[in-house]
Motif scaffolding. Structure first.
Motif, PDB file in Angstrom:
ATOM      1  N   CYS A 162       0.829  -1.320  -0.099  1.00 47.96           N
ATOM      2  CA  CYS A 162      -0.119   0.118   0.029  1.00 47.96           C
ATOM      3  C   CYS A 162       0.936   1.423  -0.145  1.00 47.96           C
ATOM      4  N   HIS A 163       2.177   0.930  -0.050  1.00 47.09           N
ATOM      5  CA  HIS A 163       2.974   2.121  -0.169  1.00 47.09           C
ATOM      6  C   HIS A 163       2.930   3.031   1.195  1.00 47.09           C
ATOM      7  N   GLY A 164       2.760   2.663   2.223  1.00 47.56           N
ATOM      8  CA  GLY A 164       2.522   3.221   3.383  1.00 47.56           C
ATOM      9  C   GLY A 164       1.110   3.985   3.864  1.00 47.56           C
ATOM     10  N   THR A 165       0.175   3.818   2.812  1.00 46.90           N
ATOM     11  CA  THR A 165      -0.853   4.566   2.971  1.00 46.90           C
ATOM     12  C   THR A 165      -1.970   3.741   3.958  1.00 46.90           C
ATOM     13  N   GLY A 166      -1.579   2.349   3.992  1.00 45.20           N
ATOM     14  CA  GLY A 166      -2.686   1.612   4.815  1.00 45.20           C
ATOM     15  C   GLY A 166      -3.977   1.070   4.246  1.00 45.20           C
ATOM     16  N   ALA A 167      -4.209   1.759   2.984  1.00 38.14           N
ATOM     17  CA  ALA A 167      -5.419   1.599   2.276  1.00 38.14           C
ATOM     18  C   ALA A 167      -5.315   0.018   1.391  1.00 38.14           C
ATOM     19  N   LYS A 168      -6.201  -0.621   1.309  1.00 40.87           N
ATOM     20  CA  LYS A 168      -6.369  -1.822   0.545  1.00 40.87           C
ATOM     21  C   LYS A 168      -5.873  -1.258  -1.050  1.00 40.87           C
ATOM     22  N   ASN A 169      -5.232  -2.223  -1.781  1.00 39.42           N
ATOM     23  CA  ASN A 169      -4.619  -1.774  -2.995  1.00 39.42           C
ATOM     24  C   ASN A 169      -5.920  -1.572  -3.959  1.00 39.42           C
ATOM     25  N   GLY A 170      -5.934  -0.356  -4.767  1.00 37.12           N
ATOM     26  CA  GLY A 170      -7.098   0.069  -5.478  1.00 37.12           C
ATOM     27  C   GLY A 170      -7.995   0.863  -4.799  1.00 37.12           C
ATOM     28  N   THR A 171      -8.069   0.761  -3.462  1.00 36.90           N
ATOM     29  CA  THR A 171      -8.985   1.927  -2.514  1.00 36.90           C
ATOM     30  C   THR A 171      -8.037   2.955  -2.224  1.00 36.90           C
ATOM     31  N   GLN A 173      -7.860   6.639   0.595  1.00 36.88           N
ATOM     32  CA  GLN A 173      -8.225   7.147   1.759  1.00 36.88           C
ATOM     33  C   GLN A 173      -9.170   8.029   1.433  1.00 36.88           C
ATOM     34  N   VAL A 174     -10.142   8.071   2.479  1.00 38.11           N
ATOM     35  CA  VAL A 174     -11.472   9.054   2.212  1.00 38.11           C
ATOM     36  C   VAL A 174     -11.442  10.068   3.302  1.00 38.11           C
ATOM     37  N   THR A 175     -12.252  11.131   3.228  1.00 39.39           N
ATOM     38  CA  THR A 175     -12.455  12.093   4.114  1.00 39.39           C
ATOM     39  C   THR A 175     -13.346  11.380   5.318  1.00 39.39           C
ATOM     40  N   GLU A 214     -10.898   0.480   2.981  1.00 39.53           N
ATOM     41  CA  GLU A 214     -10.628  -0.812   3.185  1.00 39.53           C
ATOM     42  C   GLU A 214      -9.021  -0.879   3.557  1.00 39.53           C
ATOM     43  N   ARG A 215      -9.082  -1.641   4.711  1.00 37.01           N
ATOM     44  CA  ARG A 215      -7.656  -1.927   5.247  1.00 37.01           C
ATOM     45  C   ARG A 215      -6.645  -2.672   4.381  1.00 37.01           C
ATOM     46  N   CYS A 216      -5.364  -2.295   3.997  1.00 39.21           N
ATOM     47  CA  CYS A 216      -4.328  -3.068   3.395  1.00 39.21           C
ATOM     48  C   CYS A 216      -4.199  -4.439   4.018  1.00 39.21           C
ATOM     49  N   PRO A 217      -4.441  -5.432   3.438  1.00 39.87           N
ATOM     50  CA  PRO A 217      -4.247  -6.992   4.007  1.00 39.87           C
ATOM     51  C   PRO A 217      -2.906  -7.105   4.666  1.00 39.87           C
ATOM     52  N   ASN A 218      -2.014  -6.590   3.963  1.00 41.10           N
ATOM     53  CA  ASN A 218      -0.594  -6.899   4.153  1.00 41.10           C
ATOM     54  C   ASN A 218       0.011  -6.337   5.522  1.00 41.10           C
TER      55      ASN A 218
END
Ligand SMILES: [Zn+2]
Ligand SMILES: [Zn+2]
Length: 381
Positions: A162-171, A173-175, A214-218
């Motif tokens: 996720c390159h450190g964003t914590g968001a699942k691939n393709g999703t 971060q949202v407000t 959606e959280r990054c599963p990794n």
């Protein structure tokens, strides 16, 4: 355009013979006073802040200060113009700010107590990663002569999925819906004293204003993977117990694109069975038989560079100190310089003697005419 600059000593309001501590103090006071955070939109304060920093960058560096004292402003006007000096010293500058605005002991700690800086804005600002301290065990000799060592370091690596964003691939971060991206929430409560307004850091996004849908599963949404790495570090010759070797950028990753912290390799040096060390000098004791002390002879003396056959002079007294120049510990400060090795010669008297040895010694004592060993037998004969 070359503009006339104020004298750096005048800028900081210190005398020309002010010591480092006085200069630092003056700088801290003025940097606090003119800091842009304290004077929003004030161009005059901003200019003063720059001036103060520039003066400090020169006067806090002994070499630059010496040049300034000798040549004045001309020492730093080489080609690049006024601004060149600044950029050329980015590293120094970082040090000053690290010192001032670091988490511990920063001067702004007093002003922005605790949570006040926890606004939505600062939570998204780049932050330098934490330092990691890793101990390394060294033998006495390894510390003296330097070595390569492997240290095991536990730290967080940016999640590659996720390159450190914590968001699942393709999703993405949202407000944060709880605070609408503000990072803070205002709670109204009605009490006996009327309506109270209570501002809190948003518990949903922890002040960042953004949440992960959606959280990054990794990495389970943290953005980091805990990693254990074995790193090769070079231990320079001359390190002592408790010294930390700084490995810039070897620490925890920064937040929001901030730089990594540093890795501090803390040296733990084992004591030596024979040698004692004080700075760059080595001290040891060598026992010599009393016959060698009296008659002279050769003794083996252990040094860091191996055994030395040392000629003991006839008539050597106990606690005679000998000095081997340059056989001590290499200096970390001065390349190619080593301390000395001091050896204490301790004359050893035998605790048990054979009959023959006793007779031989008694014969010797008889020759001393009362100036040597006691002559008990004679006295009572
Ligand atoms: Zn991840
Ligand atoms: Zn929120």
């Amino acid at each position: 355009m070359a503009e006339q600059k104020r004298d750096y000593y005048e800028v900081l309001g210190v005398s020309r013979d002010a010591d480092a501590e006085t200069i630092k103090k003056a700088f801290r006071t003025l940097a606090k006073k003119y800091h842009p955070d304290m004077n929003p939109g004030d161009k005059d304060a901003e200019a003063k802040f720059k001036e103060v920093n520039e003066a400090y960058a020169v006067l806090s560096d002994p070499e630059k200060r010496r040049k300034y004292d000798q040549f004045g402003q001309a020492a730093f006007d080489g080609g690049a113009g006024g601004g060149g000096f600044y950029e050329g010293n980015a590293a120094d500058f970082g040090d000053i700010f690290g010192d001032l605005f670091g988490n511990e002991g920063g001067i702004f700690g007093d002003f922005f107590g605790g949570g006040r800086r926890q606004s939505a804005q600062s939570a998204n600002a780049p932050q330098r990663g934490a330092n990691i301290t890793a101990p390394v065990n060294l033998t006495f000799e390894e510390a003296v002569f330097g070595c390569e060592k492997e240290v095991t370091v536990d730290y967080h690596e940016t999640c590659t999925a996720c390159h450190g964003t914590g968001a699942k691939n393709g999703t993405s971060q949202v407000t944060c819906p709880t605070c609408n991206g503000k990072g803070r929430i205002v709670q109204m409560s009605r009490g006996v004293f009327g309506t109270m307004q209570n501002i809190q850091t948003c518990p949903n996004c922890h002040g960042t204003g953004k949440i992960i849908k959606e959280r990054c599963p990794n990495c389970s949404g943290t953005g980091y993977i805990r990693t254990r790495k074995k790193l090769k570090v070079t231990i320079p010759a001359g390190v002592d117990n408790g010294i930390a070797i700084r490995n810039a950028g070897g620490g925890e990753p920064g937040l929001n694109g901030g730089p990594r912290g540093d890795l501090l390799v803390e040296c733990r040096v084992a004591p030596h069975p024979i040698f004692k060390r004080q700075d760059t000098n080595i001290y040891s004791s060598v026992a010599i038989p009393f016959t060698t002390a009296a008659l002279g002879g050769t003794v083996k003396i252990k040094t860091l560079d191996g055994d030395i056959d040392y000629d003991v002079k006839a008539g050597t007294q106990t606690d005679t100190r000998i000095q081997f120049r340059g056989r001590g510990v290499p200096s970390m400060r001065y390349k190619g310089v080593r301390g000395d090795h001091f050896v204490n010669l301790v004359v050893e008297v035998p605790k048990k003697l054979t009959k023959e040895q006793k007779e031989a010694l008694q014969k010797f004592a008889d020759t001393m005419n009362g100036t040597g060993a006691p002559r008990k037998k004679r006295l009572f004969q």
